[in-house]
Each structure stands twice: as structure tokens, then as C-alpha cells.
Write an enzyme that holds these catalytic residues in place. Sequence first.
Site, mmCIF file in Angstrom:
data_model
loop_
_atom_site.group_PDB
_atom_site.id
_atom_site.type_symbol
_atom_site.label_atom_id
_atom_site.label_comp_id
_atom_site.label_asym_id
_atom_site.label_seq_id
_atom_site.Cartn_x
_atom_site.Cartn_y
_atom_site.Cartn_z
ATOM 1 C CE1 TYR A 13 12.186 -2.249 -0.761
ATOM 2 C CE2 TYR A 13 11.804 -0.522 -2.381
ATOM 3 C CZ TYR A 13 11.409 -1.675 -1.738
ATOM 4 O OH TYR A 13 10.218 -2.266 -2.076
ATOM 5 C CG HIS A 43 5.672 -7.188 -8.114
ATOM 6 N ND1 HIS A 43 6.399 -8.180 -7.495
ATOM 7 C CD2 HIS A 43 5.678 -6.128 -7.254
ATOM 8 C CE1 HIS A 43 6.834 -7.739 -6.318
ATOM 9 N NE2 HIS A 43 6.402 -6.505 -6.151
ATOM 10 C CG ASN A 156 7.895 2.136 -6.862
ATOM 11 O OD1 ASN A 156 8.755 2.417 -6.065
ATOM 12 N ND2 ASN A 156 6.664 1.892 -6.475
ATOM 13 C CE1 TYR A 244 -35.744 25.361 -5.018
ATOM 14 C CE2 TYR A 244 -34.838 23.501 -3.802
ATOM 15 C CZ TYR A 244 -35.520 24.703 -3.821
ATOM 16 O OH TYR A 244 -35.974 25.236 -2.647
ATOM 17 N NE ARG A 247 -36.063 28.744 -8.504
ATOM 18 C CZ ARG A 247 -36.477 28.614 -7.244
ATOM 19 N NH1 ARG A 247 -35.931 29.353 -6.290
ATOM 20 N NH2 ARG A 247 -37.424 27.768 -6.933
ATOM 21 C CG PHE A 293 5.340 4.624 -3.625
ATOM 22 C CD1 PHE A 293 4.289 4.274 -2.805
ATOM 23 C CD2 PHE A 293 6.608 4.693 -3.064
ATOM 24 C CE1 PHE A 293 4.465 3.994 -1.464
ATOM 25 C CE2 PHE A 293 6.801 4.417 -1.721
ATOM 26 C CZ PHE A 293 5.725 4.063 -0.913
ATOM 27 C CD GLU A 378 3.833 -2.485 -0.486
ATOM 28 O OE1 GLU A 378 2.761 -3.016 -0.859
ATOM 29 O OE2 GLU A 378 4.914 -2.625 -1.088
#
Length: 470
Positions: A13, A43, A156, A244, A247, A293, A378
Amino acid sequence: MLESLIQNKKVIYGLTTGFGNFARTIISSDNIELLQENLLRSHASGVGPPFGVARTRAILALRINVLAKGYSGISLETLLHVIAAFNASCLPFVPEKGTVGASGDLAPLAHLALGLMGEGKMWSQETGWADAKQVLEAHGLTPLKLHAKEGLALINGTQVITALGAEAVVRATAIAHQADVVAALTLDVLQGTTRALDADVHKVRPHLGQQEVASRMRRLLHSEQYPSQISESHRDCDRVQDPYTLRCCPQVHGVVHDTIQFVRNIIQTEMNSATDNPIVFQERGEIISGGNFHGEYPAKALDYLAIAVHELASLSERRIERLVNPALSSLPAFLVRSGGLNSGFMMAHCTAASLVSENKVLCHPSSVDSLPTSAGTEDHVSMGGWAARKALRVIEHVEQVLAIELLAACQGLEFLRPLRTTEPLEQVFNLVRSFSGPWEKDRFMAPEIQAMEKLLSEEQVWKTVEPYMI
């Protein structure tokens, strides 16, 4: 090893196949290098303004760190080329938006790598923004020439999420420590009690952060070593306990500190991990497709960080309300004389309220969302890029709210004079007054809030009291 696998026509791959849904498409040996170049060009599809110089350098530094581990299948020549660009601060145009956080931060890292190839825009101190090739040449560098797997090796991973996450952890740590200081100052100005900080109270619920905050506040507030005239002045009052937001500071601030440490551990591990796919195990002679990844670890951690740190602002805004509301304190309305003619801190409190409200939306965790991408290949993603960006936005708002409280607490102290608070808190008061004078009448407030925000971002409040923490 990679060259041998290509020569033997192994199907691997990203080396001899396409990417994502094209993983079954075999690439001829003649197109191995073009495959890597095309990967970066296609990309690099992010949108929005670019990351700033510091953040881009952080992303590039972390990517170098991953490549240097030797599991990415990148040549030493290429890695040294990337390092040279980093050392020259030749920084590509990397848009903020476009990553879903699995398979890593593909879009922004593709922009990062494309600039190193001499395509797109790039910045350096000497050239400003220009064509990447021109910027590289101005520094005596040549565009990267990619070999097998090197495009994939460059993009990646989770380095965008992690770089922003590292900044978030550092800033969160700084503001959390200083939130303890500001809360202590407000507690004394509002004439609260230190009884709730008693060490035995916190020993019976021994969370680490809770104990640390209680200890820190005890060192800052009334004690034999550092007495407070303000505290002594109301010793015999009829109040039994504080609200609060005063405190419960150790309990609420404490879990913030513990959360920051939890997130720090995850981010540090992620910074020093191999987050590629596939991973090259040269000593075994194998390349294995895995899921390192996936950005779920830093995404979940940064969502958690945003939720935790927001609570510092949530308490701070309520303490500001107590400072400016005469029904809740003995101080003048909105901390100003001649109220009506002057509005004092009226709108500053509104600003704090607006920031806290924004944070409530930003604290919705992005990592609970997932949209399948790459034609279903994906099929689960982390959305970690948004988790990181909004965590930083939340922290920025916390810094701003605490800046307002710091100004308001010091103004409140003016109305208690000639009484003095403790020595360490008087030093904080003096620090603030060196940038912002007493509020005698209305004046332009925004610059002084910004000055306090800068003090906090530079950790000057913490540095002022740190000698008293020993």
C-alpha cells in the site's frame, strides 16, 4: 529495503498501489515517483487562513521527529532536505482547515510537503510570502525530489493535531497555575475565609490536583508567615462559609490540573510516536499496514482539556459577578465611585459572561463525531483537528476572563485600603498597577484588559508569586 520490494514487484500500500479507495490499483514502476508527487498535489486541498509561523514550525518539527525514527521509509537525503528547510524557517502555506484526523492530518500535511517540493506559497523572514520555489532558492535550497513512499511518509500522521495540542497543554498549564493566584486574590478581597483550605479537609479526599491547589492557596493567603490585614479585619464576622466559587477552588481547579497532566502524557507520547501507514520494519524486512495515523488519542484528550480548562473561566466569571455586585459584597457597585456617572466594570463583566457562553458551545466534543470518507474506506475519523483548534480558542477565552478578574480584584482592593493583603498578593497587585492604574473614573478599558492578558500569557503573575511557593 523499499527498492528491493519494488524490484521484486511486491504489492504494498502506498508504495506500488494507489491510496484510500484506490488501494487495489497497482502502479507501474515507471510511475512510482509521480504517484508520490500526485498524492501531495491532490491532497493539498485545505481551506482557510494559514497557520502562523510558530504553529507551522511546530508541525514541521514534529513531522521531522517522526521521520527521524526510521519507520517511515524515507531516505536520509530527503529527511536532511526537510531539516534544512526547517532550520532556514522556510515555511509552506498550510491552511487551518481540512483535516478529519484520520488517515492522519492529510490535507494540511500535504500543503506542508508541497511547499517543500517547490509548489504553492511559502514564507521566510527574508522573503515574506512568495512562490515556494523562489523562497527555497533564496536560501540556497532546491525543491524536494520524491522517491518511493516519500510523499506518503511526509503526510501520514497526526502532527497538526499534536502540535496544536502541545501548545494547548503549555498554555493551559500556565493559566491554570495563575488562576489559583487570581482566585486567592479575589477570595481575600471578598473577605472570604481560608478555613476551607485546611490541609486535613483535603487529606480525606486526596486527589493530587485538589491537594496542590489548596496548598498553593494556603501559601498565598493569610498565615503566620504572610498575614493579611484584610483577613484579620473580619475574623469575628457572622458568616459561616463562602460561596462555592471561593470555597471549592481546590476541588474545581484541582481536577483541571489533573486533566492537564493526563493530556500532557498523551500529547508527549503522540509527539514521539511513529504515526505512519504503512510502517516500515527494516529489521524484520516487513511493511505492515496499521492504524497509528488515527487521531483519536489526541482528539479525545484535547476535547477533555477544553472541557476542563473552561471551568477556570466558569468560576472566574462568577467571582467577577461577586466583585461588581454590591448585593454580594461590601464593595461599591461595579467597583467605581460616582456610579451612574461612571459605569466602572459593568461591561467588563458582560464581556466575561459572553466568553464563558461561547466556551459552552466550543466545549462540545468534536471527537464524538465521525463522517466516513474516501468512499467508505476511512469509515471512522477523529475530527482531531477541530478538537485542537477549539481547545486553543477555549484557552484563549479563559485567559481573557481571568485577565478581567485580575483587574477587578485589584480594583476591589483599592476600596479596602489602608488594609493590606498578604505579601505575595501585594506583589501581584503591584505588578498589575505597573500596567494599569486605579479606576478613579471611566476610561478606555480594552487596552488594560489586553495588558492583563499579556501578563498572564507571559506567566508574569505566576513568576511574581513563585518564590513564595517554596
